[in-house]
Design a protein around this motif. Structure first.
Motif, mmCIF file in Angstrom:
data_model
loop_
_atom_site.group_PDB
_atom_site.id
_atom_site.type_symbol
_atom_site.label_atom_id
_atom_site.label_comp_id
_atom_site.label_asym_id
_atom_site.label_seq_id
_atom_site.Cartn_x
_atom_site.Cartn_y
_atom_site.Cartn_z
ATOM 1 N N ALA A 1 0.830 -1.201 0.000
ATOM 2 C CA ALA A 1 0.000 0.000 0.000
ATOM 3 C C ALA A 1 0.873 1.263 0.000
ATOM 4 N N TYR A 2 1.956 1.239 0.791
ATOM 5 C CA TYR A 2 2.865 2.389 0.865
ATOM 6 C C TYR A 2 3.544 2.620 -0.492
ATOM 7 N N GLN A 3 3.968 1.516 -1.131
ATOM 8 C CA GLN A 3 4.596 1.607 -2.455
ATOM 9 C C GLN A 3 3.639 2.232 -3.461
ATOM 10 N N ARG A 4 2.384 1.791 -3.425
ATOM 11 C CA ARG A 4 1.388 2.316 -4.359
ATOM 12 C C ARG A 4 1.169 3.817 -4.137
ATOM 13 N N LEU A 5 1.110 4.215 -2.875
ATOM 14 C CA LEU A 5 0.913 5.618 -2.557
ATOM 15 C C LEU A 5 2.086 6.466 -3.038
ATOM 16 N N LEU A 6 3.300 5.996 -2.777
ATOM 17 C CA LEU A 6 4.481 6.754 -3.199
ATOM 18 C C LEU A 6 4.563 6.858 -4.722
ATOM 19 N N ASN A 7 4.197 5.781 -5.412
ATOM 20 C CA ASN A 7 4.198 5.833 -6.882
ATOM 21 C C ASN A 7 3.219 6.892 -7.390
ATOM 22 N N GLY A 8 2.042 6.928 -6.756
ATOM 23 C CA GLY A 8 1.054 7.926 -7.159
ATOM 24 C C GLY A 8 1.537 9.340 -6.909
ATOM 25 N N TRP A 9 2.146 9.555 -5.747
ATOM 26 C CA TRP A 9 2.688 10.885 -5.449
ATOM 27 C C TRP A 9 3.832 11.239 -6.399
ATOM 28 N N ALA A 10 4.666 10.242 -6.729
ATOM 29 C CA ALA A 10 5.800 10.511 -7.620
ATOM 30 C C ALA A 10 5.324 10.979 -8.996
ATOM 31 N N ALA A 11 4.187 10.416 -9.463
ATOM 32 C CA ALA A 11 3.639 10.848 -10.750
ATOM 33 C C ALA A 11 3.101 12.274 -10.681
ATOM 34 N N LYS A 12 2.547 12.641 -9.512
ATOM 35 C CA LYS A 12 1.980 13.978 -9.350
ATOM 36 C C LYS A 12 3.035 15.035 -9.040
ATOM 37 N N TYR A 13 4.026 14.643 -8.253
ATOM 38 C CA TYR A 13 5.015 15.608 -7.768
ATOM 39 C C TYR A 13 6.427 15.109 -8.083
ATOM 40 N N PRO A 14 6.829 15.159 -9.361
ATOM 41 C CA PRO A 14 8.168 14.681 -9.721
ATOM 42 C C PRO A 14 9.251 15.511 -9.042
ATOM 43 N N ALA A 15 10.404 14.888 -8.811
ATOM 44 C CA ALA A 15 11.514 15.578 -8.174
ATOM 45 C C ALA A 15 12.011 16.707 -9.073
ATOM 46 N N PRO A 16 12.497 17.815 -8.475
ATOM 47 C CA PRO A 16 13.027 18.918 -9.291
ATOM 48 C C PRO A 16 14.119 18.421 -10.227
ATOM 49 N N GLY A 17 14.011 18.808 -11.506
ATOM 50 C CA GLY A 17 15.008 18.388 -12.481
ATOM 51 C C GLY A 17 14.666 17.104 -13.195
ATOM 52 N N ALA A 18 13.601 16.408 -12.738
ATOM 53 C CA ALA A 18 13.212 15.162 -13.399
ATOM 54 C C ALA A 18 12.543 15.477 -14.725
ATOM 55 N N ALA A 19 12.612 14.511 -15.656
ATOM 56 C CA ALA A 19 12.008 14.716 -16.977
ATOM 57 C C ALA A 19 10.506 14.838 -16.831
ATOM 58 N N PRO A 20 9.889 15.829 -17.427
ATOM 59 C CA PRO A 20 8.438 15.991 -17.289
ATOM 60 C C PRO A 20 7.692 14.854 -17.966
ATOM 61 N N ALA A 21 6.521 14.528 -17.424
ATOM 62 C CA ALA A 21 5.701 13.474 -18.009
ATOM 63 C C ALA A 21 5.161 13.930 -19.354
ATOM 64 N N VAL A 22 5.169 13.018 -20.333
ATOM 65 C CA VAL A 22 4.668 13.328 -21.669
ATOM 66 C C VAL A 22 3.175 13.099 -21.679
#
Length: 699
Positions: free
Chosen positions: A69-90
């Motif tokens: 459940a924690y992994q799923r939540l972090l994946n969802g947040w990562a898609a919404k809030y990418p780290a600074p400098g990360a490639a933007p989602a297409v």
């Protein structure tokens, strides 16, 4: 050389390994970016704030199932809030086309339409062999949770070729036949849903057909003729069925009915299966999906899509979906390594019901079951059913009769509340003579409880009709344990007990509870409301959003139907006692688990009735399953429910609230009305709403 099956089992083992979490600092960054406190995250994951702190500073790691459940939540947040400098989602956000008088877009318009959104950063791209379906996605649509299924779990196909999905997505479906529809769904639609458990399977895509779509595909608008209506399926010589077979597709034993499953044998890792539902054939029962069959296609897609996201992609009736959800959350097998060959092979998944059906103990079975008929069993049966009780009118006091109102309380999804932390048997029953009672062992006990004294103004906790037992009878563990709780000795004569046990229904309870609470919240009924605000919100919640009200009704039907399916009886006039019927071949045909749920729900009800009598001096007029009627000085539960001086509800009695096991107002009538019904032998709890209620025995 290794076989294909061995290679896939090895790959499954790699896929099923513990997921790798991002570094601790990134976990904290993602949580803060989402604006969630450590305390709130701890509540969501049912853990402590200190545990969350430990995960974010690297001192410890969560374990399954919390890890998943924690992994799923972090994946969802990562898609919404990418780290600074990360490639933007297409992504390509499509705009809705201008209104047109044409019923369907031309081929040229379809070719020029925007392609579906590609949510990158969440997983591998879809196979190149699949051509993307033309879609129209509103700018407000949420990103797909799984990149393999960018258009969600299902679509509702109308006669003009528009397939409506969740969040306003519209796909252009060119199919002119059922075979073409199946192939389009698998190759181009982008529909489906990810598995609910790491050892489970992805949900097959669901296509819901309106009446116009059914006719366009060569299906009758409604099942025609007596035979089709009686069997709820098309005959085998129907042209559509013959087209399906000719194209080397298969239908399940249910045939082509309101819920048709069309499939081919699995090739490699690709499942080839599509679920169809035909609205005009009665696929959505009005009792479980009120008003949905008459909604516009986009609204039907919204209702079914929310249900699919919060519960499971529908696979039949809500009862079928409830049972399928149990298996999806507790898959029967997992990949295990053969110690002799080193190969990965399917093996038993601990905590599940396995792959083989188990025969029940004779007292747990139904009278027509082969275990009973073949053995000549005559030792009685479990009678663990919901309450149907009315107090004897002669036991009403003058003071009670002068009260102006009869107020009905209904417990929210009482069976679901009973399923929480319920330990049930996972193995076959073993027979014991003269066993010592142990409340921690699930099973069936032959014991005499006729010596247990209960106030006659309350129903007996041991029988569905509330009458006092007259001698030895079979009871489930929770019922016998309650006799001990009341201070009485119990001496079982026999027992059918199970050695392997577990809380099989826990994930089922957790998912359905979250679905129920979240859907009520969408309707304006939240946990933060005061009791006065809660009653007001419940009075208007069905009018707030009819679509979400339908989802709520379906969730409640899933709970009751799923529990009922655990003891599905034979159907059809040709059935003969002693013959096996199809449901017996399921590992989930478990009448003992059904009995355990209903026993615990009935005992929970009696415990509250007893506590209410102690705290308020009030006794119920009637009980029907999860509804209880009380005499009241006012026309609201607030007039008689027990509250402390601080204004908080007294623990142990009935409490108002939106979560499973708490109560809501069922209805209010005059006390004179209730007494009149009781004198005629009717149950006021059945009619307290102002209309007849459906008899609810958990089936």
């Amino acid at each position: 050389m290794a076989s294909e099956e061995e290679l896939f089992a090895s790959v499954d083992a790699l896929l099923n390994e513990e997921p790798h979490l991002p570094p601790p600092a990134e976990r904290a960054r993602l949580r803060e970016a989402a604006g969630i406190t450590q305390a709130r995250l701890a509540t969501a994951l049912k853990t402590t704030t200190q545990s969350v702190k430990n995960w974010e500073n690297g001192r410890s790691e969560p374990k399954s199932p919390r890890l998943d459940a924690y992994q799923r939540l972090l994946n969802g947040w990562a898609a919404k809030y990418p780290a600074p400098g990360a490639a933007p989602a297409v992504s390509a956000v499509a705009t809705a086309p201008a209104a047109s008088a044409e019923p369907a877009a031309s081929e040229a318009a379809r070719a020029d339409a925007p392609q579906p959104v590609d949510v990158s950063g969440a997983g591998p791209a879809r196979p190149a062999t699949r051509s993307a379906a033309t879609s129209r996605r509103p700018a407000s649509a949420r990103p797909a949770a799984d990149p393999r299924f960018p258009h969600g779990p299902l679509a509702v196909l109308d006669g003009d070729g528009c397939a409506y999905g969740l969040d306003g997505i519209v796909l252009d479906c060119p199919a002119a036949s059922v075979v073409e529809l199946v192939e389009w769904t698998l190759r181009a639609s982008g529909l489906g849903a990810p598995r609910l458990h790491r050892n489970g399977k992805d949900s097959d895509p669901l296509i819901v057909l309106t009446a116009a779509a059914a006719v366009k595909l060569g299906l009758p608008e409604r099942l025609e003729g007596h035979e089709q209506r009686r069997s709820l399926r098309l005959p085998e010589d129907h042209p559509v069925v013959q087209q399906v077979v000719k194209a080397k597709w298969r239908l399940t034993q249910r045939g082509f009915g309101p819920w048709a499953r069309i499939y081919r044998k699995i090739q490699g890792r690709e499942r080839q299966c599509v679920q169809l539902a035909v609205l005009s054939w009665g696929a959505l029962d009005e009792r479980s999906w009120p008003g949905v069959a008459e909604m516009e296609p986009a609204d039907v897609a919204r209702v079914l899509g929310v249900y699919a996201q919060r519960v499971i992609t529908p696979r039949g009736s809500t009862a079928v979906s409830g049972l399928e959800l149990m298996t999806a959350l507790r898959p029967p097998t997992r990949a295990v390594q053969d110690p002799q060959t080193g190969n990965w092979v399917p093996g038993h998944n601990p905590g599940s019901l396995g792959t083989e059906p188990l025969d029940p103990a004779p007292p747990e079975a139904t009278p027509e079951h082969p275990v009973v008929v073949d053995s000549g069993w005559s030792g009685g049966f479990l009678n663990e059913e919901a309450y149907q009780w009315v107090r004897d009118v002669s036991l009403l006091s003058d003071e009670e009769c002068t009260l102006p109102y009869a107020v009905g309380l209904d417990l929210n999804t009482a069976f679901l509340a009973a399923a929480a932390r319920l330990v049930v048997g996972l193995s076959a029953p073993d027979h014991f003579v003269g066993p010592v009672f142990n409340p921690k062992i699930p099973g069936s006990w032959l014991v005499d409880l006729s010596h247990v004294e209960v106030d006659p103004r309350l129903p007996s906790p041991f029988t569905p009709d509330g009458t006092r037992p007259t001698g030895p009878a079979w009871y489930q563990t929770h019922t016998v344990a309650y006799a001990q709780e009341l201070g009485y000795n119990v001496t079982p004569l026999e027992g059918y007990l199970r050695r392997e046990t577990g809380a099989y229904l826990d994930p089922w309870h957790d998912r359905l509870k979250a679905a129920y609470v979240d859907t009520l919240a969408d309707l304006g009924v939240t946990k933060e409301l005061t009791d006065v605000e809660f009653l007001a919100a419940m009075e208007r919640h069905k009018d707030a959003d009819p679509a979400m009200a339908a989802v709520l009704a379906a969730i409640k039907a899933t709970v009751k139907g799923g529990i009922g399916k655990l003891r599905e009886r034979p159907q059809g006039r040709k059935y003969k006692e002693g013959e096996r019927w199809p449901a017996l071949e399921r590992p989930t045909w478990r009448p003992d688990i059904r009995a355990a749920v209903i026993s615990k729900a009935r005992i929970n009800m009696h415990r509250k009735l007893r506590n209410m009598a102690t705290m308020t001096g009030l006794y119920p007029l009637a009980v029907l399953s999860d509804c209880v009627v009380y005499p009241s000085p006012g026309d609201s539960p607030l007039a008689f429910l027990p509250y402390a001086a601080s204004g908080k509800p007294q623990p142990g009695g009935f409490r108002l609230g939106p979560t499973p096991g708490l109560a809501k107002l069922e209805g209010v009538q005059s006390m004179l009305w209730a007494v009149d019904l009781m004198e005629q032998g009717y149950n006021p709890a059945r009619h307290i709403k102002g209309g007849d209620a459906v008899l609810d025995e958990g089936e």
